[in-house]
Design an enzyme around this catalytic site. Structure first.
Site, PDB file in Angstrom:
ATOM      1  N   ARG A  49       3.378   2.880  -6.539  1.00 17.96           N
ATOM      2  CA  ARG A  49       2.755   2.057  -5.268  1.00 17.96           C
ATOM      3  C   ARG A  49       3.944   0.323  -6.100  1.00 17.96           C
ATOM      4  O   ARG A  49       4.178   0.325  -6.732  1.00 17.96           O
ATOM      5  CB  ARG A  49       1.446   2.469  -5.446  1.00 17.96           C
ATOM      6  CG  ARG A  49       0.686   2.403  -6.430  1.00 17.96           C
ATOM      7  CD  ARG A  49       1.293   1.368  -7.679  1.00 17.96           C
ATOM      8  NE  ARG A  49       0.617  -0.144  -7.599  1.00 17.96           N
ATOM      9  CZ  ARG A  49       1.279  -0.789  -7.638  1.00 17.96           C
ATOM     10  NH1 ARG A  49       1.910  -0.933  -9.274  1.00 17.96           N
ATOM     11  NH2 ARG A  49       1.504  -2.352  -7.769  1.00 17.96           N
ATOM     12  N   GLY A  50       3.705   0.003  -5.602  1.00 20.73           N
ATOM     13  CA  GLY A  50       4.645  -1.771  -5.190  1.00 20.73           C
ATOM     14  C   GLY A  50       5.622  -1.916  -4.517  1.00 20.73           C
ATOM     15  O   GLY A  50       6.328  -0.652  -3.894  1.00 20.73           O
ATOM     16  N   ALA A  51       5.589  -3.213  -3.723  1.00 19.83           N
ATOM     17  CA  ALA A  51       6.612  -2.910  -2.523  1.00 19.83           C
ATOM     18  C   ALA A  51       8.297  -2.660  -3.579  1.00 19.83           C
ATOM     19  O   ALA A  51       8.640  -1.502  -2.436  1.00 19.83           O
ATOM     20  CB  ALA A  51       6.343  -4.138  -1.637  1.00 19.83           C
ATOM     21  N   ARG A  88       4.121   4.800   4.078  1.00 21.32           N
ATOM     22  CA  ARG A  88       3.574   3.921   3.874  1.00 21.32           C
ATOM     23  C   ARG A  88       3.525   2.497   4.893  1.00 21.32           C
ATOM     24  O   ARG A  88       5.159   2.628   5.515  1.00 21.32           O
ATOM     25  CB  ARG A  88       2.964   2.857   2.608  1.00 21.32           C
ATOM     26  CG  ARG A  88       2.402   4.090   2.024  1.00 21.32           C
ATOM     27  CD  ARG A  88       1.548   3.134   0.113  1.00 21.32           C
ATOM     28  NE  ARG A  88       0.689   2.257   0.381  1.00 21.32           N
ATOM     29  CZ  ARG A  88       0.409   1.266  -0.713  1.00 21.32           C
ATOM     30  NH1 ARG A  88       1.017   1.577  -2.395  1.00 21.32           N
ATOM     31  NH2 ARG A  88      -0.679   0.959  -0.745  1.00 21.32           N
ATOM     32  N   GLN A 193      -5.727  -1.960  -9.425  1.00 23.73           N
ATOM     33  CA  GLN A 193      -4.030  -1.963 -10.459  1.00 23.73           C
ATOM     34  C   GLN A 193      -4.339  -3.474 -10.840  1.00 23.73           C
ATOM     35  O   GLN A 193      -3.120  -2.748 -12.161  1.00 23.73           O
ATOM     36  CB  GLN A 193      -3.166  -2.254  -9.114  1.00 23.73           C
ATOM     37  CG  GLN A 193      -2.570  -1.484  -8.156  1.00 23.73           C
ATOM     38  CD  GLN A 193      -3.568  -1.212  -7.220  1.00 23.73           C
ATOM     39  OE1 GLN A 193      -4.852  -1.756  -6.330  1.00 23.73           O
ATOM     40  NE2 GLN A 193      -3.140  -1.938  -5.938  1.00 23.73           N
ATOM     41  N   ASP A 234       3.946  -7.776  -0.475  1.00 24.52           N
ATOM     42  CA  ASP A 234       4.622  -6.674   0.145  1.00 24.52           C
ATOM     43  C   ASP A 234       5.234  -7.354   1.911  1.00 24.52           C
ATOM     44  O   ASP A 234       6.134  -6.100   2.060  1.00 24.52           O
ATOM     45  CB  ASP A 234       3.104  -6.139   1.013  1.00 24.52           C
ATOM     46  CG  ASP A 234       2.788  -4.982   0.088  1.00 24.52           C
ATOM     47  OD1 ASP A 234       1.938  -5.710  -1.052  1.00 24.52           O
ATOM     48  OD2 ASP A 234       2.749  -3.815  -0.976  1.00 24.52           O
ATOM     49  N   ASN A 244       0.350  -9.253   1.434  1.00 23.80           N
ATOM     50  CA  ASN A 244      -0.369  -8.696  -0.092  1.00 23.80           C
ATOM     51  C   ASN A 244      -1.428  -8.613   0.007  1.00 23.80           C
ATOM     52  O   ASN A 244      -2.623  -7.770   0.767  1.00 23.80           O
ATOM     53  CB  ASN A 244      -0.132 -10.104  -1.493  1.00 23.80           C
ATOM     54  CG  ASN A 244       0.279  -9.333  -2.825  1.00 23.80           C
ATOM     55  OD1 ASN A 244       1.111  -8.504  -2.766  1.00 23.80           O
ATOM     56  ND2 ASN A 244      -0.574 -10.223  -3.748  1.00 23.80           N
ATOM     57  N   LYS A 245      -2.097  -7.504  -1.390  1.00 20.93           N
ATOM     58  CA  LYS A 245      -2.867  -7.199  -1.694  1.00 20.93           C
ATOM     59  C   LYS A 245      -4.445  -7.265  -1.081  1.00 20.93           C
ATOM     60  O   LYS A 245      -4.592  -8.837  -1.662  1.00 20.93           O
ATOM     61  CB  LYS A 245      -2.905  -6.580  -3.774  1.00 20.93           C
ATOM     62  CG  LYS A 245      -4.020  -5.898  -3.996  1.00 20.93           C
ATOM     63  CD  LYS A 245      -4.389  -4.325  -3.153  1.00 20.93           C
ATOM     64  CE  LYS A 245      -3.358  -3.606  -3.264  1.00 20.93           C
ATOM     65  NZ  LYS A 245      -2.988  -2.577  -1.634  1.00 20.93           N
TER      66      LYS A 245
HETATM   67  O1  MRU Z   1      -1.088  -0.717  -2.776  1.00 23.70           O
HETATM   68  P1  MRU Z   1       0.081  -1.326  -3.552  1.00 23.70           P
HETATM   69  O2  MRU Z   1      -0.634  -1.563  -5.142  1.00 23.70           O
HETATM   70  O3  MRU Z   1       0.982  -0.435  -3.028  1.00 23.70           O
HETATM   71  O4  MRU Z   1       0.050  -3.219  -3.088  1.00 23.70           O
HETATM   72  C1  MRU Z   1       0.838  -3.349  -4.339  1.00 23.70           C
HETATM   73  C2  MRU Z   1       0.685  -5.681  -4.089  1.00 23.70           C
HETATM   74  O5  MRU Z   1       0.209  -5.918  -3.442  1.00 23.70           O
HETATM   75  C3  MRU Z   1       2.140  -5.786  -4.717  1.00 23.70           C
HETATM   76  O6  MRU Z   1       1.797  -7.309  -4.808  1.00 23.70           O
HETATM   77  C4  MRU Z   1       2.588  -5.703  -4.117  1.00 23.70           C
HETATM   78  O7  MRU Z   1       3.399  -4.855  -3.411  1.00 23.70           O
HETATM   79  C5  MRU Z   1       4.227  -6.315  -4.548  1.00 23.70           C
HETATM   80  S1  MRU Z   1       4.580  -6.267  -6.235  1.00 23.70           S
HETATM   81  C6  MRU Z   1       5.948  -7.105  -6.968  1.00 23.70           C
END
Ligand code: MRU
Length: 341
Positions: A49-51, A88, A193, A234, A244-245
């Site tokens: 996970r993470g963009a 996603r 996270q 994201d 973002n999250k």
């Molecule tokens: O749902 P996730 O864990 O994929 O969400 C991740 C985030 O929101 C991060 O802050 C974002 O992807 C930046 S990661 C460098």
């Protein structure tokens, strides 16, 4: 591929091996993907996970699909592109990486797994380089405002990227320069996270971290000498709005109230110039059970419904700086963002 000891994405030409982020830090175990469908499943289930990390994984997913269709017409990979794109919805890095792989495929004119592999590896390596550069640019900004404590949300480190991290990369670089005393890491409900991943990465690097409940952020800003909130993204739209999250928007509102500066660090692959405003970003909603249970134990009555949007949009006017590898945009808006095109 990473600056720390974490190797969340390993590519060995025929398999993609992903560190399973669902069970960290309790266990370090790996999931092996051998085709595009398995990569899509891993992205959907948040093994990875993470963009940026999901974009990189999807690119390798295309290579796995190509290995089975060597020499064929590019059209044979359409279903694989589709299955990966549907994994996603919010992080634009996924679609950016797939578009880049598709452009490469169309230029080749036929499926050539070796050439596609070179493109995927380039996407992976470029992300690490972008993060290292952003780390320095972000640390320069912190240097101007002086040493202090920072607050971060979600996980934006080696686990979420091609290595080093975006917001966590800035924190790493600033800490190396002696600009960060300690990091407050939001636990980041519901998937944790911050607690499970960010605190784990910071502990591995011996960077002092204090985990806080998400609801402690206002108190921390008011009483604990936080000078910057630093987060990843994201998707960033043409006007500088940032998805973002979930919880990031509240932090930006709180930061403005308390005179704390707000920085977003993200590679240019996170910018979606085709969208003019954050209102247009698709916001993923995940299963109710992510909120209603914790490690298989119910923490809410079965009769209660749960609403689980996993991203939110922070309007550009609450953001002091967007840091990308192409440069820094202060007080982002439509005009200032155009400089990053
Ligand atoms: O749902 P996730 O864990 O994929 O969400 C991740 C985030 O929101 C991060 O802050 C974002 O992807 C930046 S990661 C460098």
């Amino acid at each position: 591929m990473t600056d720390s000891s974490v190797t969340p994405i390993s590519w060995n030409h025929h398999e993609l091996v992903l560190l399973d982020q669902r069970i960290l830090p309790a266990q370090e175990s790996y999931v092996t993907c051998r085709d595009a469908g398995e990569v899509a499943d891993a992205i959907r289930a948040m093994v990875v996970r993470g963009a940026p990390a999901i974009g990189i994984s999807a690119a390798y997913g295309v290579v796995l699909a190509a290995r089975k269709q060597q020499g064929e017409d590019p059209k044979v990979l359409e279903a694989d592109f589709k299955v990966l794109a549907e994994s996603r919805p919010t992080a634009v890095n996924l679609f950016w990486a797939l578009d880049r792989m598709k452009r490469c495929l169309l230029e080749l004119g036929q499926v050539d797994a070796e050439a596609l592999e070179r493109e995927a590896v380039a996407i992976h390596e470029e992300d690490l380089q972008a993060n290292l550069h952003m780390g320095e640019l972000g640390a320069d900004l912190i240097e101007k405002s002086g040493r202090g404590n920072v607050l971060t949300h979600c996980n934006t480190g080696s686990l979420a990227t091609g290595g080093y991290g975006t917001a966590l990369g800035v924190i790493r670089s600033a800490y190396k320069r002696g600009l960060v005393e300690k990091v407050f890491a939001d636990e980041t409900r519901p998937w944790l996270q911050g607690a499970r991943l960010t605190a784990w990465e910071l502990c591995q690097d011996d960077i002092p971290v204090h985990l806080i409940a998400d609801s402690a952020a206002a108190h921390v800003m008011k009483t604990c000498g936080a000078t910057w909130v630093i987060v990843g993204a994201d998707r960033i739209t043409a006007n500088g709005d940032v998805a973002n999250k979930i919880g990031t928007y509240s932090l930006a509102v709180l930061a403005r109230q308390h005179g704390v500066k707000f920085m977003v660090a993200a590679p240019s692959s996170t910018i979606d110039f085709s969208l003019t405003s954050g209102d247009l970003i698709p916001i993923e909603e995940r299963d109710e059970d992510e909120l209603k249970s914790l490690q298989g134990i119910n923490i809410a009555p079965t009769g209660a419904r749960a609403f689980n949007p996993v991203f939110d949009v922070t309007p550009a006017h609450l953001i002091d700086a967007i840091v990308t590898e192409r440069g820094v945009v202060l007080s982002p808006d439509l005009d200032s963002m155009a400089a990053l095109k």
